[in-house]
Design a protein around this motif. Sequence first.
Motif, PDB file in Angstrom:
ATOM      1  N   TYR A  92       0.782  -1.331   0.119  1.00  0.00           N
ATOM      2  CA  TYR A  92       0.159  -0.211   0.053  1.00  0.00           C
ATOM      3  C   TYR A  92       0.650   1.428  -0.011  1.00  0.00           C
ATOM      4  N   PHE A 138       2.375   3.307  -5.140  1.00  0.00           N
ATOM      5  CA  PHE A 138       2.680   4.697  -5.552  1.00  0.00           C
ATOM      6  C   PHE A 138       3.798   4.671  -6.319  1.00  0.00           C
ATOM      7  N   ARG A 159      -2.809  10.481   3.626  1.00  0.00           N
ATOM      8  CA  ARG A 159      -4.211  10.064   3.157  1.00  0.00           C
ATOM      9  C   ARG A 159      -4.330  11.612   2.304  1.00  0.00           C
ATOM     10  N   LEU A 172      -3.783  11.223  -1.337  1.00  0.00           N
ATOM     11  CA  LEU A 172      -4.541  10.011  -2.373  1.00  0.00           C
ATOM     12  C   LEU A 172      -5.887  10.487  -2.477  1.00  0.00           C
ATOM     13  N   HIS A 225      -7.883   5.676  -5.149  1.00  0.00           N
ATOM     14  CA  HIS A 225      -6.598   5.098  -4.879  1.00  0.00           C
ATOM     15  C   HIS A 225      -6.464   3.649  -4.321  1.00  0.00           C
ATOM     16  N   SER A 234      -4.714   2.451  -2.065  1.00  0.00           N
ATOM     17  CA  SER A 234      -4.380   2.793  -0.724  1.00  0.00           C
ATOM     18  C   SER A 234      -5.324   3.608   0.429  1.00  0.00           C
ATOM     19  N   TRP A 235      -6.168   3.988  -0.558  1.00  0.00           N
ATOM     20  CA  TRP A 235      -7.245   4.822   0.446  1.00  0.00           C
ATOM     21  C   TRP A 235      -7.794   4.107   1.515  1.00  0.00           C
TER      22      TRP A 235
END
Length: 177
Positions: free
Chosen positions: A40, A45, A93, A96, A100, A102-103
């Motif tokens: 994540y 990224f 956060r 993002l 996304h 990873s949200w």
Amino acid sequence: LTFGCPGVLAVLGLEAAAPGECELTRLLQDKLQYEMRLQYMKHYFPIDYMVQVQYEEVLRPSNITRLRNRMVSEASLQYLWFHISSQVVLRIREVLPEKHPSWKYTQELCQLFDALGREYSKYRQTDVEAVVADLVKLVHSAGTESRRKAVRPKALLDNCLKVMRMLYGAPCEWGPG
């Protein structure tokens, strides 16, 4: 429905970790497993992506050792870790978009920090040592853009986990991990 990370919450006032605190930090430890941080905070990224954070938001084990050597209480160190770590998750956060990958992961981290903040607020308040109170004020103050540095998101969460293990491993009786 989205949950934010906590802002400045009530002062934590305990020397020994409480059962709820241990349970929540154990859940955080599970959420911060290496594979999850890697997926994540690195793979999702762009290569070499950096997040702008305040200099004080990079809390390493060496910072804790230095503060311990100055006889700062464990409760104050936990208070510092909580504020810096929840702020760091918020910083990640902020970059993002909701779609996304990873949200949701960062949202779950925020929810655990929110719960930890509620756990801390149940206990009697105590004065946090001046050195820690000053650092927390600095982290939450605006206008410190000149004291920013670029850090990889995974490195921020790596530090969060290492420091959490230093502060909660013994009081919460975690095995080696």
